[in-house]
Write an enzyme that holds these catalytic residues in place. Structure first.
Site, PDB file in Angstrom:
ATOM      1  N   ASP A 125       0.868  -1.157   0.000  1.00 38.71           N
ATOM      2  CA  ASP A 125       0.000   0.000   0.000  1.00 38.71           C
ATOM      3  C   ASP A 125       0.921   1.228   0.000  1.00 38.71           C
ATOM      4  O   ASP A 125       2.148   1.125   0.077  1.00 38.71           O
ATOM      5  CB  ASP A 125      -0.947  -0.038   1.208  1.00 38.71           C
ATOM      6  CG  ASP A 125      -2.143   0.875   1.006  1.00 38.71           C
ATOM      7  OD1 ASP A 125      -3.157   0.706   1.684  1.00 38.71           O
ATOM      8  OD2 ASP A 125      -2.047   1.794   0.152  1.00 38.71           O
TER       9      ASP A 125
HETATM   10  C1  GLC Z   1      -4.188   4.473  -0.080  1.00 29.72           C
HETATM   11  C2  GLC Z   1      -5.105   3.323   0.257  1.00 29.72           C
HETATM   12  C3  GLC Z   1      -5.234   2.286  -0.832  1.00 29.72           C
HETATM   13  C4  GLC Z   1      -5.101   2.946  -2.190  1.00 29.72           C
HETATM   14  C5  GLC Z   1      -3.663   3.451  -2.280  1.00 29.72           C
HETATM   15  C6  GLC Z   1      -3.395   4.141  -3.616  1.00 29.72           C
HETATM   16  O1  GLC Z   1      -3.442   4.833   1.037  1.00 29.72           O
HETATM   17  O2  GLC Z   1      -4.853   2.655   1.483  1.00 29.72           O
HETATM   18  O3  GLC Z   1      -6.493   1.627  -0.665  1.00 29.72           O
HETATM   19  O4  GLC Z   1      -5.375   2.019  -3.235  1.00 29.72           O
HETATM   20  O5  GLC Z   1      -3.327   4.316  -1.209  1.00 29.72           O
HETATM   21  O6  GLC Z   1      -4.133   5.326  -3.710  1.00 29.72           O
END
Ligand code: GLC
Length: 740
Positions: free
Chosen positions: A262
Site C-alpha cells: 500500500d
Molecule cells: C491508499 C489506500 C489504498 C489505495 C492506495 C493508492 O493509502 O490505502 O487503498 O489504493 O493508497 O491510492
C-alpha cells in the site's frame, strides 16, 4: 511477446532496470515538463529511479497516458512500457453506490455487471490495474473505510469479492477490462477501536473464519494482484509478513500474481518498529515476497546495495521483476503500450446513457428502507413536497473514493423530483452538512477559504432555516435529505461520534413541531447513529453515497417506481458505545435470553440496549413477503453430504418484490465456540404480485465447518440450528444434525 523473448529481455536487463520495475510512483513525478523537483526531494530518490519506474499510480486518460507512455518508454533502455494502476473502487466515470451500498444489494450478479462496466471505462481511459475490490470485513463504523467495504460479513463479502474481481477481469482479453488488485491483505478492517491505521489483533480462528474468506474468494476468482495492508496483524505489518504472503497467500491459496504494497507501507515498516531502517525494510519486504514498492524510496534506494553486498540474492529481484514483466506481457503492452486507448474510445465508452441506467438500477437496489410508519411511503406524487436539507440539491453524492468520477455528473434529489412532480415540489436547503468550522479545519486538508464558503454566517444560516420552516408549513410531506460530510468518510475518516450533525438534528426537531409527515434520507459512508431521529420521522431511507444517479434512485423509491429491496450489509448501532457491534457474535456464558441469571448479571449494558437499532440484513420493502414451511429434507447428514433446505415465500402485495432470503446457522457445541448465527447462503428472488414461490438451498456439510485456533478448518458432528428469514434477527428455525 513469447515467453522466450521475455526471458531474454529479463536476462538482458541491468540490475538497475530490474529494480526500476519494482517501483511505483504517483503522477506528480511524470508531469509532461518532467519538472517534479519537489516530490523527488520529498521522497528522496534519483531522477534515474524515476526514469526507470515500472508502474504509475492514478494517471488516467487516453491523451495523458499515451504521452506518459511515450516519454517513459523512451527513457527505458529496453523501451519497457509502464503499468498504469488506479483507484477504481466503485466506478470510473460512471460512479456506483459506495461498496457498503453495493453489499446492501445482496445481488452479486448485478455487482459483477457494475464492475465489468467500471473495467470497460477505466480501460478505455488507458488504465490497466484497478486497486479494487476492497473486501476488508469491518465490524466498527467508527472506521471511515467501512465506506469501501461490502460490509461486516465474511460470506457476503466473499460473494461480492468474487463478483467484483470477475466483473473487472471479464473483458481483459479485449483490452476492455482491468486487472483486479484485491485489498488490503490482511484484516485491515479489524483495526482496534475503528481507529485508522491501528493494529489488528485476533486469534487464527477469528482471522480465518471472519476476515480471510473474501480475500481467498478474490484469489479463487483469479485476481491478478494483491495489495498488502498498511496495518499490522498480530504484531506483524502485512506488507512484510512472510507467513501471510508466502505460507498462506501463495502456498496455501495458490496465488501466483503480483504483490504490491500500500502507499508508502514499505517505508512505514520502520515507523511500525518492524525494520531498523530503510535498508532493513527493503530486505524484509523482499524476503516476504513483496514485488512492488508503492510511493516510497526504499526499493529505489536500497535494493542495489543489498544485492551488491550479498545480503539479497539477485534471484529475488529477478523473480519479482519477472512477475511484473509477465503481467505487462499478458496485457499485450509490449505490442500495444496504449492498451487500445484513444480519446474517441473514451468518449464512446464513458458515462453513456446505458451506464447511467445501470448505476441507477444498482442504486435502486442499494437503498435501504429502515422505517416506514403507517406505510407513508411510497408517496403518490400528488402531495405537495417540501424538499429540505444539505443533500437535497447536492451534487456530491459519489463519496471520497470516487477518485476519477465527477460530482457534476450527478443527478441531485431535487433534479430527480422536479422531473416527476414539477411545481408540487418546493425546495429550501435549510442548513449545511456541517456548521462546525473547528471540525472542518481539524480534517486537515480543506482549504480555509473553502471552509468559509461551506459555513455561512449566522444571519444566512438563520434565514435559510426560516425559509425551510416556511415551505414545510405549506407542504403535505417533508423530505429531509441529510447526512455525513463526504470529507469525513473514507480513508483517515475515523470518528467517535456517529450521530448526525447537531445543526441537522436541530432543524429536524423544528420541522417535527409542524405536524407534517417527514421522510429522512440519510447520505453517509457508514452506519450512523439514527436512534435520536426515529421518533421525529415517519420514514427513513439509508442512501449511502448513492453514486452518479443517486437522485433518480432516491426518487424511484420515494415515488414507488420500485419497491426497495436493499438489506443492510452492516449493523446500525443504537449508540457508538456498543461498537464493535455485529450480528455474528458469541453467546457468552450469560446471554440475555436463556441464561440462568437475570437482570443485572447477564451480558448487557446498564446504560444502553445491547441490541442494534437496525440489524445486519435488515430492510423494509413496500408490501411484505411472508415465510412459511421451513423444512430440511434430511434431519441429519454425513460430512460428505449436503443439506437441502426448503422455504415457501408469499408475496400477498401488489408489488413486484425482490426478496433476499437469508440462511444462517449455529453450531450448538464446538471445540471453539461458534457465533449465535453465521450467514451461510442467500438468494435474492423475484416475486410477482400476489404470488408464492418455494425456494431451495443445497448446503454441502463443509459449509458448517469452522476454523480452530491453529487456523485449520474442522467440521465436528453434533446438532446445528438453521435459521431462515428476511434479516439476521427475524428468522424461523429448524434443527439438523451432522453425524460422523
Ligand atoms: C491508499 C489506500 C489504498 C489505495 C492506495 C493508492 O493509502 O490505502 O487503498 O489504493 O493508497 O491510492
Amino acid at each position: 511477446m513469447r515467453e522466450k523473448e521475455l526471458r531474454d529481455l529479463l536476462a538482458d536487463m541491468s540490475l538497475e532496470e530490474k529494480i526500476g520495475q519494482l517501483i511505483q510512483l504517483s503522477g506528480e513525478f511524470f508531469q509532461s515538463k518532467d519538472i517534479s523537483y519537489g516530490p523527488i526531494q520529498k521522497l528522496g530518490i534519483s531522477q534515474k529511479a524515476i526514469d526507470l519506474t515500472g508502474s504509475v499510480l492514478n494517471v488516467t486518460g487516453a491523451r495523458v497516458t499515451k504521452e506518459l507512455q511515450d516519454r517513459q518508454m523512451a527513457k527505458q533502455p529496453h523501451n519497457i512500457p509502464v503499468l498504469l494502476m488506479a483507484d477504481v473502487i466503485y466506478g470510473f466515470k460512471t460512479i456506483f453506490p459506495i461498496p457498503l451500498g453495493l453489499g446492501a444489494t445482496w445481488n452479486p450478479e448485478l455487482i459483477q455487471e457494475a464492475f465489468r462496466t467500471a473495467g470497460n471505462e477505466a480501460a478505455a481511459s488507458g488504465n490497466h490495474v484497478s486497486f479494487a475490490p476492497m473486501v476488508d470485513v469491518t465490524h466498527d463504523p467508527r472506521w471511515g473505510r467501512t465506506l469501501e467495504s461490502p460490509g461486516e460479513d465474511a460470506y457476503l463479502n466473499s460473494q461480492m469479492s468474487r463478483a467484483m474481481v470477475t466483473g473487472f477481469q471479464e473483458d481483459l482479453a479485449d483490452k476492455a477490462g482491468q486487472v483486479s488488485c484485491v485489498k488490503h491483505f490482511a484484516a485491515y478492517g479489524g483495526v482496534e477501536a475503528g481507529l485508522e491505521y491501528n493494529s489488528a489483533d485476533m486469534s487464527l480462528s477469528n482471522l480465518f473464519q471472519n476476515y480471510m474468506p473474501p480475500y481467498q474468494a478474490a484469489v479463487d476468482a483469479g485476481c491478478g494482484m494483491v495489495m498488502t495492508s498498511l496495518s499490522t496483524l498480530n504484531g506483524v505489518p502485512g506488507t512484510a509478513d512472510k507467513w501471510l504472503l508466502q505460507d498462506v497467500l501463495k502456498k496455501q491459496w495458490g496465488f501466483d500474481g503480483l504483490l504490491i504494497s500500500d502507499y508508502a507501507s514499505v517505508y512505514e515498516l520502520t515507523k511500525h518498529g518492524f525494520a531498523a531502517d530503510d535498508r532493513d525494510a527493503a530486505q524484509k519486504a523482499m524476503d516476504a515476497g513483496l514485488d512492488i514498492d508503492m510511493k516510497s524510496p526504499v526499493y529505489a534506494n536500497e535494493l542495489q546495495g543489498l544485492v551488491e553486498d550479498g545480503s539479497l540474492s539477485v534471484d529475488k529481484i529477478d523473480a519479482a521483476c519477472w512477475r511484473v514483466l509477465e503481467l505487462k506481457n499478458k496485457l499485450g503492452l509490449f505490442e500495444d503500450p496504449y492498451f487500445g486507448t484513444s480519446e474517441e474510445k473514451e468518449k464512446l465508452v464513458n458515462l453513456t446513457a446505458a451506464k447511467r441506467k445501470l448505476t441507477r438500477k444498482v442504486a435502486d437496489e442499494a437503498l435501504v428502507l429502515l422505517q416506514n410508519k403507517n406505510d407513508l411511503l411510497p408517496l403518490t406524487g400528488q402531495e405537495k413536497i417540501a424538499l429540505i436539507g444539505p443533500y437535497a440539491d447536492e451534487k456530491s453524492l459519489i463519496g471520497m473514493w470516487a477518485v476519477h468520477g465527477d460530482p457534476a455528473d450527478c443527478v441531485t434529489i431535487k433534479e430527480a423530483l422536479e422531473e416527476e412532480i414539477g411545481e408540487r415540489l418546493s425546495y429550501a436547503k435549510g442548513t449545511e452538512v456541517s456548521l462546525d468550522k473547528e471540525k472542518l479545519r481539524g480534517l486537515g486538508f480543506i482549504p480555509a477559504e473553502e471552509i468559509e464558503q461551506m459555513v455561512p454566517d449566522e444571519q444566512t444560516e438563520k434565514k435559510q432555516q426560516v425559509e425551510a420552516i416556511k415551505i414545510a408549513q405549506e407542504s403535505d410531506v417533508i423530505v429531509y435529505a441529510v447526512g455525513e460530510n463526504s470529507y469525513e468518510a473514507g480513508e483517515a475518516g475515523s470518528k467517535t461520534d456517529l450521530h448526525l450533525p447537531e445543526n441537522q438534528v436541530a432543524l429536524l426537531n423544528d420541522l417535527a413541531t409542524l405536524g407534517k409527515k417527514i421522510v429522512l434520507i440519510n447520505v453517509s459512508g457508514r452506519p450512523l447513529v439514527l436512534s435520536n431521529v426515529t421518533e421525529q420521522c415517519d420514514a427513513i431511507i439509508q442512501a449511502w453515497f448513492p453514486g452518479t444517479e443517486g437522485g433518480h434512485a432516491i426518487a424511484d423509491v420515494l415515488l414507488g417506481k420500485i419497491s426497495p429491496s436493499g438489506r443492510l450489509s452492516m449493523t446500525f448501532p443504537y449508540t457508538e458505545g456498543q461498537e464493535p457491534l455485529y450480528y455474528a457474535h458469541l453467546s457468552t456464558g450469560r446471554p440475555r435470553q436463556g441464561s440462568q441469571h437475570v437482570g443485572r448479571f447477564v451480558s448487557r449494558y446498564i446504560d444502553a440496549p445491547a441490541e442494534p437499532l437496525y440489524p445486519f440484513g435488515y430492510g423494509l420493502s413496500y408490501g411484505k413477503v411472508n415465510y412459511r414451511d421451513l423444512t430440511v429434507k434430511q434431519s441429519h447428514i454425513q460430512s460428505t453430504e449436503s443439506l437441502q433446505v426448503n422455504v415457501t415465500l408469499t408475496n400477498a402485495s401488489d408489488w413486484q418484490q425482490k426478496e433476499t432470503v437469508q440462511v444462517y446457522f449455529h453450531d450448538d457445541v464446538a471445540s471453539v465456540v461458534q457465533p449465535v448465527k453465521r450467514l451461510v447462503a442467500f438468494k435474492k428472488v423475484r416475486l410477482a404480485p400476489q404470488s408464492e414461490q418455494k425456494v431451495t438451498f443445497e448446503l454441502p456439510a463443509e459449509k458448517f465447518s469452522f476454523y480452530d485456533n491453529q487456523g485449520k478448518q474442522v467440521l465436528e458432528p453434533g446438532t446445528f440450528q438453521l435459521f431462515v428469514g428476511a434479516n439476521s434477527r427475524d428468522v424461523q428455525k429448524v434443527e439438523f444434525e451432522v453425524v460422523k
